[in-house]
Design a protein around this motif. Sequence first.
Motif, short mmCIF file in Angstrom:
data_model
loop_
_atom_site.label_atom_id
_atom_site.label_comp_id
_atom_site.label_asym_id
_atom_site.label_seq_id
_atom_site.Cartn_x
_atom_site.Cartn_y
_atom_site.Cartn_z
N LYS A 186 -16.54 -4.10 -24.46
CA LYS A 186 -16.24 -4.28 -25.89
C LYS A 186 -14.75 -4.49 -26.15
CE LYS A 186 -20.21 -1.52 -27.39
NZ LYS A 186 -20.67 -0.33 -28.17
N GLY A 187 -14.00 -4.77 -25.10
CA GLY A 187 -12.56 -4.98 -25.25
C GLY A 187 -11.78 -3.76 -24.82
N GLY A 188 -10.50 -3.96 -24.53
CA GLY A 188 -9.69 -2.85 -24.09
C GLY A 188 -9.89 -2.56 -22.62
N ALA A 189 -9.40 -1.39 -22.20
CA ALA A 189 -9.47 -1.05 -20.79
C ALA A 189 -9.49 0.45 -20.60
CB ALA A 189 -8.29 -1.66 -20.05
N VAL A 190 -9.84 0.87 -19.39
CA VAL A 190 -9.90 2.28 -19.07
C VAL A 190 -9.26 2.53 -17.71
CG1 VAL A 190 -12.19 2.11 -18.02
CG2 VAL A 190 -11.39 4.31 -18.92
N ILE A 191 -8.58 3.67 -17.59
CA ILE A 191 -7.98 4.10 -16.33
C ILE A 191 -8.45 5.52 -16.05
CG2 ILE A 191 -5.82 4.69 -15.16
CD1 ILE A 191 -4.45 2.51 -16.77
N TYR A 192 -8.75 5.80 -14.78
CA TYR A 192 -9.15 7.16 -14.39
C TYR A 192 -8.11 7.73 -13.43
CZ TYR A 192 -13.79 6.10 -16.26
OH TYR A 192 -14.83 5.75 -17.08
N ARG A 193 -7.75 8.99 -13.65
CA ARG A 193 -6.84 9.69 -12.74
C ARG A 193 -7.56 10.90 -12.15
NH1 ARG A 193 -2.71 11.32 -16.06
NH2 ARG A 193 -3.63 13.42 -16.24
N LEU A 194 -7.52 11.00 -10.83
CA LEU A 194 -8.15 12.13 -10.15
C LEU A 194 -7.16 13.30 -10.12
CD1 LEU A 194 -10.48 13.35 -8.55
CD2 LEU A 194 -9.57 12.23 -6.50
N ASP A 195 -7.41 14.30 -10.94
CA ASP A 195 -6.46 15.41 -11.09
C ASP A 195 -6.68 16.52 -10.07
OD1 ASP A 195 -5.25 14.21 -13.32
OD2 ASP A 195 -6.80 15.01 -14.66
N ASP A 196 -7.93 16.78 -9.73
CA ASP A 196 -8.18 17.91 -8.84
C ASP A 196 -9.52 17.78 -8.14
OD1 ASP A 196 -7.57 20.32 -7.60
OD2 ASP A 196 -8.55 21.52 -9.15
N ILE A 197 -9.59 18.33 -6.93
CA ILE A 197 -10.83 18.42 -6.16
C ILE A 197 -10.96 19.86 -5.69
CG2 ILE A 197 -12.14 17.56 -4.19
CD1 ILE A 197 -10.36 15.08 -4.19
N SER A 198 -12.09 20.46 -5.99
CA SER A 198 -12.26 21.86 -5.59
C SER A 198 -13.67 22.08 -5.05
CB SER A 198 -12.02 22.79 -6.79
OG SER A 198 -12.90 22.48 -7.86
N PRO A 199 -13.83 23.08 -4.20
CA PRO A 199 -15.17 23.35 -3.63
C PRO A 199 -16.15 23.78 -4.72
CG PRO A 199 -13.44 24.46 -2.38
CD PRO A 199 -12.80 23.97 -3.64
N LEU A 200 -17.40 23.43 -4.53
CA LEU A 200 -18.43 23.89 -5.46
C LEU A 200 -18.64 25.39 -5.29
CD1 LEU A 200 -21.15 21.10 -5.13
CD2 LEU A 200 -19.68 21.53 -7.09
N GLU A 201 -18.90 26.05 -6.40
CA GLU A 201 -19.14 27.49 -6.35
C GLU A 201 -20.57 27.77 -5.90
OE1 GLU A 201 -18.27 28.97 -10.21
OE2 GLU A 201 -16.15 28.41 -10.14
N ASN A 202 -20.75 28.90 -5.23
CA ASN A 202 -22.08 29.37 -4.81
C ASN A 202 -22.82 28.35 -3.95
OD1 ASN A 202 -21.70 31.75 -6.35
ND2 ASN A 202 -22.42 30.67 -8.19
N MET A 203 -22.10 27.66 -3.07
CA MET A 203 -22.75 26.69 -2.19
C MET A 203 -23.77 27.35 -1.27
SD MET A 203 -22.09 23.49 -2.48
CE MET A 203 -22.54 22.91 -0.86
N ALA A 204 -23.53 28.62 -0.93
CA ALA A 204 -24.42 29.31 0.00
C ALA A 204 -25.82 29.45 -0.58
CB ALA A 204 -23.84 30.68 0.35
N GLY A 205 -25.94 29.55 -1.90
CA GLY A 205 -27.24 29.76 -2.51
C GLY A 205 -27.97 28.47 -2.85
N ARG A 206 -27.36 27.33 -2.58
CA ARG A 206 -27.98 26.06 -2.92
C ARG A 206 -28.72 25.47 -1.72
NH1 ARG A 206 -23.84 22.69 -6.82
NH2 ARG A 206 -23.04 24.45 -8.01
#
Length: 245
Positions: A186-206
């Motif tokens: 629809k016009g215009g533009a978008v930019i994405y910035r990756l600010d942070d990467i962190s481990p998922l919580e409670n991975m052991a229970g999934r």
Amino acid sequence: MKYIYYIAGIVIVFSALAAYGLFDSRIEVSEPVLSVNDRIFSKAEIEKLLKHDLADMSRDQFIDALVEKHILIQEAVEQKINSEENFRRSVENFYEQSLIKILLDRKLKSIVVDVTTEEVARYEELTKKKVKVTKMTYPSMTDLENRTNETIKVLESDFLNLSDNLKFTILSLEKGYASSARKLEKGGAVIYRLDDISPLENMAGRPEKPFDVKRVSLFMQNKKKEERLNEWIAKLRESADIWRK
């Protein structure tokens, strides 16, 4: 994918016209095997139609469907629907869409891309991560250049819950880096910035699902092809002589 939005063909109109002979007046009638009022089908024509359109129908079912279709086509012609502006526009629209579809299909087939084991491993690693992304949207390309009228939205989500487009964008980013600007429909533009990467919580229970390397490789291959296709279209626009008031 922009390519997808070009494809909305009016297949029923085309098949009806083609079968009725409006696109080809050279109808072979040397061995007539079927007639529907003034429409005569030769043996060769029926065999040709059966070869391409039989699908899961028997021969008799196909013939019955063909008869019914042509009765309806003849009635439409009797009512002069084929002379109406809406009909002419639909045929013109289908013609243009078909040209575009064939062009884009051929271009996609010609694009060759590679997906590395490192890229697949990066995807697998991110499936166990939560990401924080800043989305910066600009209403026009001028605003993008001047960094004005910027709308900022912060997204925090499991990587797997992101859209396919955003997943693909993040795959090529390191923490703290921003993507190239992407034009919006629809016009215009978008930019994405990756600010942070962190481990998922409670991975052991999934419950851990097996990682599908083949599916991920195909996903990345298709997204890369889409990216190349959009770049090609952008180059066509740049080289075109366009004037607007």
